[in-house]
Design a protein around this motif. Structure first.
Motif, mmCIF file in Angstrom:
data_model
loop_
_atom_site.group_PDB
_atom_site.id
_atom_site.type_symbol
_atom_site.label_atom_id
_atom_site.label_comp_id
_atom_site.label_asym_id
_atom_site.label_seq_id
_atom_site.Cartn_x
_atom_site.Cartn_y
_atom_site.Cartn_z
ATOM 1 N N ARG A 27 89.202 -48.078 33.796
ATOM 2 C CA ARG A 27 89.175 -49.305 32.992
ATOM 3 C C ARG A 27 90.521 -49.535 32.303
ATOM 4 O O ARG A 27 91.031 -50.661 32.250
ATOM 5 N N ALA A 28 91.097 -48.451 31.776
ATOM 6 C CA ALA A 28 92.392 -48.564 31.098
ATOM 7 C C ALA A 28 93.484 -49.029 32.061
ATOM 8 O O ALA A 28 94.458 -49.661 31.650
ATOM 9 N N ALA A 29 93.303 -48.717 33.349
ATOM 10 C CA ALA A 29 94.269 -49.132 34.375
ATOM 11 C C ALA A 29 93.946 -50.519 34.940
ATOM 12 O O ALA A 29 94.594 -50.962 35.891
ATOM 13 N N GLY A 30 92.935 -51.182 34.378
ATOM 14 C CA GLY A 30 92.608 -52.538 34.804
ATOM 15 C C GLY A 30 91.659 -52.627 35.979
ATOM 16 O O GLY A 30 91.476 -53.713 36.546
ATOM 17 N N GLU A 31 91.030 -51.513 36.339
ATOM 18 C CA GLU A 31 90.100 -51.516 37.461
ATOM 19 C C GLU A 31 88.659 -51.607 36.969
ATOM 20 O O GLU A 31 88.356 -51.372 35.792
ATOM 21 N N GLN A 32 87.760 -51.942 37.910
ATOM 22 C CA GLN A 32 86.348 -52.106 37.587
ATOM 23 C C GLN A 32 85.548 -50.994 38.281
ATOM 24 O O GLN A 32 85.269 -51.084 39.472
ATOM 25 N N PRO A 33 85.176 -49.949 37.540
ATOM 26 C CA PRO A 33 84.471 -48.829 38.179
ATOM 27 C C PRO A 33 82.992 -49.121 38.424
ATOM 28 O O PRO A 33 82.372 -49.949 37.746
ATOM 29 N N TYR A 34 82.448 -48.415 39.395
ATOM 30 C CA TYR A 34 81.027 -48.445 39.747
ATOM 31 C C TYR A 34 80.673 -47.010 40.111
ATOM 32 O O TYR A 34 81.361 -46.381 40.916
ATOM 33 N N VAL A 35 79.603 -46.467 39.537
ATOM 34 C CA VAL A 35 79.279 -45.049 39.705
ATOM 35 C C VAL A 35 78.032 -44.891 40.560
ATOM 36 O O VAL A 35 77.000 -45.524 40.299
ATOM 37 N N ILE A 36 78.134 -44.031 41.569
ATOM 38 C CA ILE A 36 77.010 -43.732 42.450
ATOM 39 C C ILE A 36 76.719 -42.235 42.411
ATOM 40 O O ILE A 36 77.636 -41.413 42.561
ATOM 41 N N LYS A 37 75.463 -41.901 42.221
ATOM 42 C CA LYS A 37 74.985 -40.519 42.322
ATOM 43 C C LYS A 37 74.027 -40.493 43.515
ATOM 44 O O LYS A 37 72.857 -40.870 43.393
ATOM 45 N N PRO A 38 74.477 -40.067 44.698
ATOM 46 C CA PRO A 38 73.625 -40.149 45.880
ATOM 47 C C PRO A 38 72.321 -39.358 45.769
ATOM 48 O O PRO A 38 71.281 -39.801 46.261
ATOM 49 N N ALA A 39 72.375 -38.186 45.120
ATOM 50 C CA ALA A 39 71.173 -37.362 44.995
ATOM 51 C C ALA A 39 71.292 -36.496 43.753
ATOM 52 O O ALA A 39 72.359 -35.961 43.455
ATOM 53 N N GLN A 40 70.181 -36.385 43.040
ATOM 54 C CA GLN A 40 70.137 -35.546 41.843
ATOM 55 C C GLN A 40 68.859 -34.728 41.867
ATOM 56 O O GLN A 40 67.780 -35.253 42.148
ATOM 57 N N THR A 41 69.003 -33.431 41.574
ATOM 58 C CA THR A 41 67.842 -32.545 41.590
ATOM 59 C C THR A 41 67.595 -31.959 40.196
ATOM 60 O O THR A 41 68.423 -32.071 39.302
ATOM 61 N N GLY A 42 66.423 -31.336 40.061
ATOM 62 C CA GLY A 42 66.038 -30.804 38.763
ATOM 63 C C GLY A 42 65.695 -31.909 37.781
ATOM 64 O O GLY A 42 65.813 -31.733 36.571
ATOM 65 N N MET A 43 65.236 -33.059 38.293
ATOM 66 C CA MET A 43 65.010 -34.248 37.467
ATOM 67 C C MET A 43 63.691 -34.913 37.817
ATOM 68 O O MET A 43 63.427 -35.193 38.988
ATOM 69 N N ALA A 44 62.874 -35.202 36.821
ATOM 70 C CA ALA A 44 61.755 -36.119 36.997
ATOM 71 C C ALA A 44 62.273 -37.549 36.846
ATOM 72 O O ALA A 44 63.369 -37.776 36.322
ATOM 73 N N GLU A 45 61.486 -38.509 37.308
ATOM 74 C CA GLU A 45 61.922 -39.905 37.277
ATOM 75 C C GLU A 45 62.273 -40.368 35.867
ATOM 76 O O GLU A 45 63.174 -41.171 35.672
ATOM 77 N N GLU A 46 61.535 -39.863 34.867
ATOM 78 C CA GLU A 46 61.747 -40.339 33.503
ATOM 79 C C GLU A 46 62.845 -39.578 32.769
ATOM 80 O O GLU A 46 63.182 -39.909 31.623
ATOM 81 N N ASP A 47 63.424 -38.552 33.385
ATOM 82 C CA ASP A 47 64.419 -37.726 32.720
ATOM 83 C C ASP A 47 65.759 -38.451 32.571
ATOM 84 O O ASP A 47 66.061 -39.415 33.273
ATOM 85 N N TYR A 48 66.572 -37.925 31.670
ATOM 86 C CA TYR A 48 67.918 -38.416 31.394
ATOM 87 C C TYR A 48 68.850 -37.829 32.451
ATOM 88 O O TYR A 48 69.097 -36.630 32.475
ATOM 89 N N GLY A 49 69.349 -38.660 33.344
ATOM 90 C CA GLY A 49 70.119 -38.168 34.474
ATOM 91 C C GLY A 49 71.619 -38.267 34.286
ATOM 92 O O GLY A 49 72.124 -38.670 33.223
ATOM 93 N N ASP A 50 72.352 -37.912 35.348
ATOM 94 C CA ASP A 50 73.812 -37.901 35.274
ATOM 95 C C ASP A 50 74.395 -39.295 35.069
ATOM 96 O O ASP A 50 75.386 -39.467 34.352
ATOM 97 N N LEU A 51 73.817 -40.305 35.710
ATOM 98 C CA LEU A 51 74.316 -41.661 35.506
ATOM 99 C C LEU A 51 74.078 -42.105 34.071
ATOM 100 O O LEU A 51 74.934 -42.769 33.469
ATOM 101 N N ASP A 52 72.939 -41.706 33.493
ATOM 102 C CA ASP A 52 72.695 -41.979 32.074
ATOM 103 C C ASP A 52 73.756 -41.311 31.207
ATOM 104 O O ASP A 52 74.242 -41.898 30.225
#
Length: 227
Positions: A27-52
């Motif tokens: 962002r500081a360099a003027g770009e627009q980031p988008y974050v993808i986490k293809p797969a996450q384990t050790g997580m229920a659907e309601e849990d606080y994940g890496d993207l969070d």
């Protein structure tokens, strides 16, 4: 745009906090980031994940997760045990390519670089298919500070380079407030042994910062890889 794959030399090396720092730096360099986490384990659907966690540190950022699995194992193993069909390689590739049309995409892997993200494919395979679609691809390797990191970092960089893919550099995922002799010397030895620069150091416990503290400081921790 570009796709940057954020991978680690192992699990629990600070990939998620490094990803958040890269969001701030982009962002500081003027770009627009988008974050993808293809797969996450050790997580229920309601849990606080890496993207969070990335959003908690870097503020609102567009992105998505591919799949969540409850068992704290490699995604392919967890999916097999839970009877889940993982998104295939083409589906994950297409999601990245679509996002890359308008954003600098950050793809955070799971564990080390050879950990299967799907059925018989890993983050290197995913990066290779994205590159074959004509999209610029590079890796950032997140590593530990202390003993063992030279070997793990060199092996990771070599595995990526063996497939003809670019490694932009290494980020130390958790730099101690009082680094020991090994950590200090690793800063000198990592570029020599891996052949890529150390892009920066994420201070230990940065993941506990508020979004205001993190966004004010994070761009100063990293140098973005040269295009």
């Amino acid at each position: 745009m570009t796709v940057t794959f954020v991978t680690g030399t192992d699990t629990e090396v600070g990939k998620t906090v490094a990803t958040a720092a890269l969001v701030v730096a982009l962002r500081a360099a003027g770009e627009q980031p988008y974050v993808i986490k293809p797969a996450q384990t050790g997580m229920a659907e309601e849990d606080y994940g890496d993207l969070d966690a990335v959003r908690h540190l870097a503020g609102p950022v567009p992105g998505h997760e591919g799949v969540r699995l409850q068992a704290p194992l490699a995604p392919d193993t967890a999916a097999r045990l839970e009877g889940v069909t993982l998104p295939d390689l083409a589906t994950q590739r297409d999601a990245i390519v679509d996002a890359e049309a308008e954003h600098h995409v950050l793809v955070e892997g799971a564990g080390g670089v050879l950990v299967p993200l799907g059925h018989h494919w890993n983050v290197i395979d995913l990066a290779e298919t994205v590159a074959h679609a004509g999209v610029p691809v590079r890796f950032v390797v997140v590593a530990r500070a202390g003993l063992g990191t030279l070997n793990h970092s060199a092996l990771t960089v070599q595995a990526i380079a063996h497939r003809g893919l670019e490694v932009g550099g290494v980020v130390i995922g958790s730099w101690p407030a009082t680094p020991d002799l090994a950590a200090e010397q690793n800063l000198l030895d990592l570029p020599v042994l891996t052949g890529v620069p150390v892009l920066g150091r994420i201070p230990q416990r940065s993941g506990l910062m508020s979004v205001e503290e993190f966004t004010a400081a994070a761009a100063g921790w990293l140098t973005l890889p040269a295009d």
